[in-house]
Design a protein around this motif. Structure first.
Motif, PDB file in Angstrom:
ATOM      1  N   GLN A  18       1.085   1.025 -11.659  1.00 34.04           N
ATOM      2  CA  GLN A  18       2.353   1.135 -12.497  1.00 34.04           C
ATOM      3  C   GLN A  18       3.425   0.538 -11.584  1.00 34.04           C
ATOM      4  N   PHE A  19       3.374   0.853 -10.308  1.00 37.13           N
ATOM      5  CA  PHE A  19       4.597   0.138  -9.559  1.00 37.13           C
ATOM      6  C   PHE A  19       4.602  -1.328  -9.433  1.00 37.13           C
ATOM      7  N   ASP A  20       3.444  -1.825  -9.285  1.00 37.33           N
ATOM      8  CA  ASP A  20       3.138  -3.238  -9.265  1.00 37.33           C
ATOM      9  C   ASP A  20       3.602  -3.955 -10.743  1.00 37.33           C
ATOM     10  N   GLU A  21       3.200  -3.422 -11.528  1.00 39.52           N
ATOM     11  CA  GLU A  21       3.276  -4.063 -12.892  1.00 39.52           C
ATOM     12  C   GLU A  21       4.958  -3.819 -13.516  1.00 39.52           C
ATOM     13  N   SER A  22       5.660  -2.841 -12.514  1.00 41.60           N
ATOM     14  CA  SER A  22       6.966  -2.833 -12.993  1.00 41.60           C
ATOM     15  C   SER A  22       7.916  -3.835 -12.369  1.00 41.60           C
ATOM     16  N   LYS A  23       7.365  -4.496 -11.414  1.00 46.11           N
ATOM     17  CA  LYS A  23       7.879  -5.897 -10.780  1.00 46.11           C
ATOM     18  C   LYS A  23       9.377  -5.502 -10.159  1.00 46.11           C
ATOM     19  N   ILE A  24       9.526  -4.130 -10.012  1.00 40.71           N
ATOM     20  CA  ILE A  24      10.846  -4.050  -9.599  1.00 40.71           C
ATOM     21  C   ILE A  24      10.977  -3.903  -8.114  1.00 40.71           C
ATOM     22  N   GLY A  25       9.844  -3.796  -7.330  1.00 37.53           N
ATOM     23  CA  GLY A  25       9.872  -3.613  -5.936  1.00 37.53           C
ATOM     24  C   GLY A  25      10.430  -2.265  -5.342  1.00 37.53           C
ATOM     25  N   VAL A  26      10.354  -2.518  -3.988  1.00 37.67           N
ATOM     26  CA  VAL A  26      11.239  -1.184  -3.230  1.00 37.67           C
ATOM     27  C   VAL A  26      12.601  -1.158  -3.598  1.00 37.67           C
ATOM     28  N   LYS A  27      13.181  -2.291  -3.577  1.00 37.09           N
ATOM     29  CA  LYS A  27      14.479  -2.437  -3.953  1.00 37.09           C
ATOM     30  C   LYS A  27      15.062  -1.534  -5.203  1.00 37.09           C
ATOM     31  N   GLY A  28      14.025  -1.649  -6.187  1.00 31.40           N
ATOM     32  CA  GLY A  28      14.366  -1.178  -7.526  1.00 31.40           C
ATOM     33  C   GLY A  28      14.120   0.375  -7.398  1.00 31.40           C
ATOM     34  N   LEU A  29      13.048   0.906  -6.770  1.00 34.57           N
ATOM     35  CA  LEU A  29      12.913   2.221  -6.396  1.00 34.57           C
ATOM     36  C   LEU A  29      14.343   2.974  -5.879  1.00 34.57           C
ATOM     37  N   VAL A  30      14.921   2.326  -4.793  1.00 36.84           N
ATOM     38  CA  VAL A  30      15.972   2.750  -4.178  1.00 36.84           C
ATOM     39  C   VAL A  30      17.326   2.680  -5.303  1.00 36.84           C
ATOM     40  N   ASP A  31      17.267   1.722  -6.028  1.00 36.85           N
ATOM     41  CA  ASP A  31      18.544   1.519  -7.104  1.00 36.85           C
ATOM     42  C   ASP A  31      18.223   2.617  -8.302  1.00 36.85           C
ATOM     43  N   SER A  32      17.011   3.202  -8.320  1.00 39.27           N
ATOM     44  CA  SER A  32      16.877   3.880  -9.515  1.00 39.27           C
ATOM     45  C   SER A  32      17.234   5.429  -9.026  1.00 39.27           C
ATOM     46  N   GLY A  33      17.650   5.641  -7.703  1.00 41.93           N
ATOM     47  CA  GLY A  33      18.227   6.802  -7.085  1.00 41.93           C
ATOM     48  C   GLY A  33      17.172   7.844  -6.641  1.00 41.93           C
ATOM     49  N   ILE A  34      15.933   7.508  -6.120  1.00 44.68           N
ATOM     50  CA  ILE A  34      15.051   8.224  -5.590  1.00 44.68           C
ATOM     51  C   ILE A  34      15.455   8.959  -4.535  1.00 44.68           C
ATOM     52  N   THR A  35      14.899  10.198  -4.073  1.00 42.97           N
ATOM     53  CA  THR A  35      15.159  10.801  -2.911  1.00 42.97           C
ATOM     54  C   THR A  35      13.895  11.109  -2.203  1.00 42.97           C
ATOM     55  N   THR A  36      12.825  11.036  -2.947  1.00 46.52           N
ATOM     56  CA  THR A  36      11.599  11.134  -2.037  1.00 46.52           C
ATOM     57  C   THR A  36      10.708   9.859  -2.603  1.00 46.52           C
ATOM     58  N   ILE A  37      10.048   9.324  -1.510  1.00 43.42           N
ATOM     59  CA  ILE A  37       9.254   8.249  -1.810  1.00 43.42           C
ATOM     60  C   ILE A  37       7.835   8.435  -2.675  1.00 43.42           C
ATOM     61  N   PRO A  38       7.446   7.622  -3.156  1.00 44.79           N
ATOM     62  CA  PRO A  38       6.296   7.592  -4.217  1.00 44.79           C
ATOM     63  C   PRO A  38       5.040   7.826  -2.856  1.00 44.79           C
ATOM     64  N   ARG A  39       4.035   8.746  -3.361  1.00 45.38           N
ATOM     65  CA  ARG A  39       3.058   9.185  -2.519  1.00 45.38           C
ATOM     66  C   ARG A  39       2.147   8.042  -1.644  1.00 45.38           C
ATOM     67  N   PHE A  40       2.188   6.781  -2.403  1.00 46.50           N
ATOM     68  CA  PHE A  40       1.332   5.770  -1.934  1.00 46.50           C
ATOM     69  C   PHE A  40       2.040   5.121  -0.804  1.00 46.50           C
ATOM     70  N   PHE A  41       3.328   5.370  -0.390  1.00 48.71           N
ATOM     71  CA  PHE A  41       3.779   5.005   0.580  1.00 48.71           C
ATOM     72  C   PHE A  41       3.797   5.654   1.895  1.00 48.71           C
ATOM     73  N   VAL A  42       3.320   6.849   1.694  1.00 47.53           N
ATOM     74  CA  VAL A  42       3.259   7.777   2.901  1.00 47.53           C
ATOM     75  C   VAL A  42       2.219   7.557   3.563  1.00 47.53           C
ATOM     76  N   HIS A  43       2.401   7.304   4.830  1.00 42.80           N
ATOM     77  CA  HIS A  43       1.297   6.908   5.698  1.00 42.80           C
ATOM     78  C   HIS A  43       0.656   8.140   6.648  1.00 42.80           C
ATOM     79  N   PRO A  44      -0.688   7.734   6.891  1.00 44.09           N
ATOM     80  CA  PRO A  44      -1.422   8.932   7.587  1.00 44.09           C
ATOM     81  C   PRO A  44      -0.979   9.300   8.816  1.00 44.09           C
ATOM     82  N   PRO A  45      -1.165  10.826   9.066  1.00 43.04           N
ATOM     83  CA  PRO A  45      -0.641  11.526  10.285  1.00 43.04           C
ATOM     84  C   PRO A  45      -0.759  10.555  11.665  1.00 43.04           C
ATOM     85  N   ASP A  46      -1.969   9.851  11.742  1.00 42.45           N
ATOM     86  CA  ASP A  46      -2.255   9.230  13.166  1.00 42.45           C
ATOM     87  C   ASP A  46      -1.232   8.201  13.196  1.00 42.45           C
ATOM     88  N   VAL A  47      -0.788   7.644  11.955  1.00 40.86           N
ATOM     89  CA  VAL A  47       0.281   6.405  12.095  1.00 40.86           C
ATOM     90  C   VAL A  47       1.715   7.059  12.434  1.00 40.86           C
TER      91      VAL A  47
END
Length: 364
Positions: A18-47
């Protein structure tokens, strides 16, 4: 073991698509006013554990800054060659000043790339593609579908050589600027490769003759402010797969290089360019030079981070590549086998960015 309800409801493949097909990129997510990042951006604990302030960082270390003034005079050149050899052998990274690229060109390039990423989505979306084609691609995360987690970054990729992308396909907002930038970087690449060759004790033109300067890809990265920078990264740790990278970063910072078991901040130096050794040069030099792991932290600043990288690569992809014969002896045998650059780059595109070091595949 009980399954978390949230895990049942979470469909990673669907959300990524859905994110890829929206073609809005991360900049588009920020512009939409999100305050929490989508889960697929969350990195594992070791990172994430390695990203905490003060965790294995060395504020006392700085990568070398090398002054290229007088590079054509015999005395200065020998000093510069020695400094570059030491930097390539230890950090794999260094910054250069007085490099001959006009400050106006640097400023215009950064501003034009920033301008592209801040254009309306409907304009940028025309360039959003994952497939090969025109040599122009705006995208968020090259390895979006096969990485453990996505990075908080959008990128514009432009093929600059051996054959530049079609003039009319390059976004108009940055077209003249990147063409001017490429002209300067080609000249600088020739100077740097000559100095690096002399540091190896081989002919000045050796890398140029191997077409190591002909394949050029430019990446204009944009890292908007991240609402949860402690949960993701701007770019995961990796090594570059090319021969040589020239990078211009703005004043926001966030780039780190691994040195031993520690991370070192590459602090912005006004007017400087960052140079780093790629996997191919590590192989060609038979490990006299080293390709270092590096990463970019997620941007916590209100100001976006913008960087422009040029990756120099071999133009003749079907030529055999491996350690230079001049650097092989009974005391220092070849550490890598021969391979084609086509094989090397095919492997690169099939592997996720995280922790990637292609040199390991070709070890003898």
């Amino acid at each position: 073991m009980a399954t978390n309800v949230n895990d049942e409801e979470y469909d990673r493949v669907k959300e990524v698509k859905q994110f890829d097909e929206s073609k809005i990129g991360v900049k588009g997510l920020v512009d939409s006013g999100i305050t929490t990042i989508p889960r697929f951006f969350v990195h594992p604990p070791d990172v994430l554990s390695q990203l905490k302030p003060g965790s294995k960082t060395r504020p006392d270390l700085v990568i070398p800054t090398i002054d290229l003034s007088g590079v054509d005079s015999h005395h200065n050149r020998s000093l510069i060659v020695d400094q570059i050899r030491q930097a390539c052998s230890s950090f794999g990274f260094f910054q250069i000043i007085n490099h001959g690229v006009p400050l106006g060109v640097l400023d215009r390039t950064i501003e034009s790339i920033k301008g592209f990423h801040e254009e309306p989505t409907e304009i940028k979306a025309r360039f959003y593609t994952r497939g090969p084609g025109t040599g122009v691609s705006y995208i968020s995360n090259v390895d979006l579908y096969n990485s453990k987690a996505a990075s908080w970054r959008d990128s514009l990729y432009l093929r600059m050589g051996p054959k530049m992308a079609d003039h009319d396909q390059i976004p108009e907002i940055c077209r003249n600027e990147v063409i001017e930038w490429d002209r300067e970087i080609k000249r600088l690449g020739e100077v740097l490769s000559g100095l690096m060759c002399e540091g190896l004790g081989v002919e000045t033109s050796r890398l140029k003759e191997m077409t190591c300067l002909e394949g050029r890809t430019m990446a204009g990265h944009y890292y908007p402010k991240c609402p949860q920078p402690d949960l993701t990264v701007g770019t995961v740790y990796h090594t570059d797969a090319d021969v040589l990278t020239v990078l211009q970063q703005d004043n926001v910072g966030g780039l780190q290089v691994k040195y031993g078991e520690d991370w070192v901040d590459v602090k912005p130096v006004p007017g400087a360019l960052i140079i780093n050794v790629g996997d191919l040069l590590q192989i060609i030099s038979n490990e006299v030079y080293r390709s270092a792991e590096h990463r970019v932290l997620a941007n916590s600043s209100h100001e976006p981070r913008v960087s422009v990288a040029v990756f120099f690569n071999v133009g003749n992809r079907d030529d055999l590549c491996g350690p230079l014969p001049e650097l092989i002896s009974s005391e220092k045998p070849a550490l890598y086998r021969q391979f084609t650059v086509t094989d090397f780059m095919t492997r690169f595109y099939k592997t996720e960015v995280d922790g990637k070091s292609l040199s390991n595949y070709y070890k003898l």
